[in-house]
Scaffold this motif. Structure first.
Motif, PDB file in Angstrom:
ATOM      1  N   VAL A 186     -23.979   7.839 -19.353  1.00 56.30           N
ATOM      2  CA  VAL A 186     -22.703   7.644 -18.671  1.00 56.30           C
ATOM      3  C   VAL A 186     -21.672   8.566 -19.307  1.00 56.30           C
ATOM      4  N   THR A 187     -21.074   9.437 -18.507  1.00 61.20           N
ATOM      5  CA  THR A 187     -20.022  10.331 -18.977  1.00 61.20           C
ATOM      6  C   THR A 187     -18.696   9.872 -18.385  1.00 61.20           C
ATOM      7  N   HIS A 244     -32.672   3.133 -11.922  1.00 60.91           N
ATOM      8  CA  HIS A 244     -32.718   4.595 -11.987  1.00 60.91           C
ATOM      9  C   HIS A 244     -32.217   5.078 -13.351  1.00 60.91           C
ATOM     10  N   PRO A 245     -32.994   4.838 -14.414  1.00 62.31           N
ATOM     11  CA  PRO A 245     -32.548   5.223 -15.757  1.00 62.31           C
ATOM     12  C   PRO A 245     -32.424   6.730 -15.950  1.00 62.31           C
ATOM     13  N   ASP A 246     -33.045   7.505 -15.071  1.00 61.78           N
ATOM     14  CA  ASP A 246     -33.030   8.961 -15.205  1.00 61.78           C
ATOM     15  C   ASP A 246     -31.881   9.624 -14.464  1.00 61.78           C
ATOM     16  N   VAL A 247     -31.028   8.848 -13.796  1.00 61.99           N
ATOM     17  CA  VAL A 247     -29.907   9.414 -13.032  1.00 61.99           C
ATOM     18  C   VAL A 247     -28.618   9.218 -13.827  1.00 61.99           C
ATOM     19  N   PRO A 248     -28.028  10.298 -14.333  1.00 63.37           N
ATOM     20  CA  PRO A 248     -26.787  10.156 -15.111  1.00 63.37           C
ATOM     21  C   PRO A 248     -25.603   9.801 -14.223  1.00 63.37           C
ATOM     22  N   ILE A 249     -24.657   9.072 -14.794  1.00 62.74           N
ATOM     23  CA  ILE A 249     -23.441   8.643 -14.099  1.00 62.74           C
ATOM     24  C   ILE A 249     -22.247   9.385 -14.685  1.00 62.74           C
TER      25      ILE A 249
END
Length: 209
Positions: A4-5, A174-179
């Motif tokens: 998470v950014t 979806h642990p591989d999709v950054p937010i």
């Protein structure tokens, strides 16, 4: 939080504060969302692959940096996603666009699909999913599921606000999709709204209830 950014640039945070204010007009809200989207786009595209090309300036020939690979895809989760989409297209006008039509059932809070249209070669492009609010995460998960069914492999999710509950649920699926988000707020209320939040983004964009 992992993957998470939070984009805490002063201009983003200032504009977000004005958007949160219940007295901000529909026109003002819409314009601010478009402006913030452009700023968020800088961050989510920060690590795009580059190559060089030979050009001639008025003074000399040079090797200059340029984007490599196929153009981006912005995937808008309708309808509120279009507010972010417009600002991102201001910055990357050549991007391809996908539309994922979803609405939230008011009783179950589950996402119901009513429309989907996307480029055929998603597997060869970076796909950036845009939706102002990551609340229950049901719509975000459904959108990413649908895009993956169509072949998307490299996906990022951009929102204006996120709730901790939504982040946990989204990354549980979806642990591989950054937010990428402008703020992680406190919690969800019993109606599935982010608190303190800014209300319903779609209604505030379009002047509906």
């Amino acid at each position: 939080m992992a993957s998470v950014t939070v984009i805490n640039h002063p201009l983003v945070q200032h504009k977000l504060t004005i958007m949160r204010d219940r007295h901000t007009s529909t026109a003002g809200f819409r314009q601010l969302l478009r402006e913030i989207a452009t700023l968020l786009c800088y961050e989510v595209t920060r690590d795009l692959e580059m190559t060089t090309t030979t050009i001639e300036t008025p003074l000399a020939e040079m090797k200059a940096p340029t984007l490599a690979g196929k153009k981006l895809v912005f995937a808008s989760v309708l309808r509120a996603g279009n507010g972010l989409l417009e600002g991102m297209l201001d910055l990357v006008p050549a991007a391809r666009v996908a539309h994922v039509g979803l609405y939230r059932d008011p009783k179950t809070l589950q996402a119901v699909e009513y429309y989907f249209k996307a480029p055929d070669d998603l597997d060869e492009r970076l796909t950036i999913v845009v939706d102002p609010m990551l609340a229950t995460a049901n719509s975000a998960i459904a959108a990413v599921d649908r895009l993956q069914e169509r072949g998307a492999k490299d996906i990022r999710f951009v929102c204006l606000l996120a709730a901790p509950e939504g982040i946990d649920k989204f990354h549980g699926t979806h642990p591989d999709v950054p937010i990428f988000t402008a703020s992680v707020d406190k919690y969800l209320n019993d109606k599935g709204y982010i608190v303190p939040g800014l209300g319903d983004a779609g209604d505030r964009m379009y002047g509906t209830k």
